[in-house]
Scaffold this motif. Sequence first.
Motif, PDB file in Angstrom:
ATOM      1  N   SER A 151       0.872  -1.179   0.000  1.00 15.49           N
ATOM      2  CA  SER A 151       0.000   0.000   0.000  1.00 15.49           C
ATOM      3  C   SER A 151       0.906   1.224   0.000  1.00 15.49           C
ATOM      4  N   SER A 152       0.619   2.184  -0.861  1.00 18.91           N
ATOM      5  CA  SER A 152       1.523   3.323  -1.066  1.00 18.91           C
ATOM      6  C   SER A 152       0.856   4.637  -0.702  1.00 18.91           C
ATOM      7  N   TYR A 153       1.677   5.537  -0.195  1.00 20.16           N
ATOM      8  CA  TYR A 153       1.214   6.863   0.207  1.00 20.16           C
ATOM      9  C   TYR A 153       1.970   7.966  -0.535  1.00 20.16           C
ATOM     10  N   PHE A 186      -6.438  -0.644  -3.982  1.00 20.08           N
ATOM     11  CA  PHE A 186      -7.420   0.427  -3.846  1.00 20.08           C
ATOM     12  C   PHE A 186      -6.846   1.602  -3.059  1.00 20.08           C
ATOM     13  N   VAL A 187      -6.132   1.306  -1.966  1.00 23.21           N
ATOM     14  CA  VAL A 187      -5.514   2.352  -1.147  1.00 23.21           C
ATOM     15  C   VAL A 187      -4.501   3.139  -1.980  1.00 23.21           C
ATOM     16  N   ASN A 191      -4.672   7.106  -3.122  1.00 22.10           N
ATOM     17  CA  ASN A 191      -3.658   8.038  -2.621  1.00 22.10           C
ATOM     18  C   ASN A 191      -2.823   8.653  -3.731  1.00 22.10           C
ATOM     19  N   LEU A 192      -2.547   7.870  -4.769  1.00 28.63           N
ATOM     20  CA  LEU A 192      -1.680   8.348  -5.857  1.00 28.63           C
ATOM     21  C   LEU A 192      -2.470   8.796  -7.082  1.00 28.63           C
ATOM     22  N   ASP A 222      -2.768  17.059   3.754  1.00 30.18           N
ATOM     23  CA  ASP A 222      -2.662  18.479   4.094  1.00 30.18           C
ATOM     24  C   ASP A 222      -3.326  19.390   3.071  1.00 30.18           C
ATOM     25  N   HIS A 223      -3.632  18.849   1.883  1.00 30.41           N
ATOM     26  CA  HIS A 223      -4.259  19.643   0.829  1.00 30.41           C
ATOM     27  C   HIS A 223      -5.754  19.345   0.699  1.00 30.41           C
ATOM     28  N   GLY A 224      -6.265  18.523   1.613  1.00 33.01           N
ATOM     29  CA  GLY A 224      -7.681  18.199   1.591  1.00 33.01           C
ATOM     30  C   GLY A 224      -8.069  17.072   0.663  1.00 33.01           C
ATOM     31  N   ALA A 225      -7.077  16.400   0.090  1.00 28.90           N
ATOM     32  CA  ALA A 225      -7.357  15.266  -0.792  1.00 28.90           C
ATOM     33  C   ALA A 225      -7.557  14.000   0.034  1.00 28.90           C
ATOM     34  N   PRO A 226      -8.338  13.042  -0.474  1.00 29.65           N
ATOM     35  CA  PRO A 226      -8.539  11.790   0.268  1.00 29.65           C
ATOM     36  C   PRO A 226      -7.221  11.068   0.523  1.00 29.65           C
ATOM     37  N   LEU A 227      -7.081  10.518   1.720  1.00 34.76           N
ATOM     38  CA  LEU A 227      -5.910   9.739   2.100  1.00 34.76           C
ATOM     39  C   LEU A 227      -6.403   8.487   2.808  1.00 34.76           C
TER      40      LEU A 227
END
Length: 285
Positions: A151-153, A186-187, A191-192, A222-227
């Motif tokens: 899973s990548s962030y 999916f994660v 995220n990417l 921090d930018h309000g994007a889904p994580l």
Amino acid sequence: MFDATRARRPDLPNAPGVGYKPQHFANILEAPAPVEWLEIHAENYMGQGGRPLAQLRHLSERFPVSVHGVGLSIGGEGALDSEHLARLKTLCDWLSPASFSEHLAWSSHENAFLNDLLPLPYTNATLERVADHIDQVQDVLGRQMLLENPSSYLAFRESTMRETEFLGALAQRTGCGLLLDVNNVFVSATNLQLDARAYIDDFPLECVGEIHLGGHDEDMDDHGAPLLIDSHGREVADPVWALLEYTLARSGPRPLLIEWDTDVPDWPTLAAEAQRGARALAHTP
């Protein structure tokens, strides 16, 4: 040198399994359905005796067991820990598991061990290093291992290959199999900002020996994007079940594991997740 044509290969049923937790021991013996196999984390069973090993021996007489490693640091820059690998061999020799798997990640640096599975840049240099580590593990264990997609962030600027391309190259070079974690797909895709179905389309599905599902937590960066955080602490989300159905339509049935490692529920709740997995497998073309 590891000979993938002669060494033991994974041998799990194309049916639901769950990650074994000691609090479920009696439930599993009394009413395991629909669960047909179990997974353990290797590092929890590297001791010399006691109740955990006694229970594991008892369960292994009734169920195929998959050993999942979390501490080899396959992607680390340094050499593999020979003592850790020897303990892993001792476990696999007496347990004779139906499958062994590890993560495409690193978790150690020199003598420091980190409580996380950290990502890698997908480059030729990384490919050489990881392939050498996989060869060493398979040589020592005398069995094929499965390698799990992470899973990548974040993504590395220096990467020169797609993750699916990198995993396929490792399988071709070393003879290892692959473990496809659909929740991780999916994660990572969320995220990417990638297309999860395109990832599945590009994945070398012919190499897949197990499929995993788990729960994730939702947050924002921090930018309000889904994580999304791969937490293994709740039920599998509906979009991940949908991605599983998409995957099975292309791969055919595979051994399917439900992972629930934190905030572990009671047995009926976990068995209900496994039952949903059984239905997905039953509808596989």
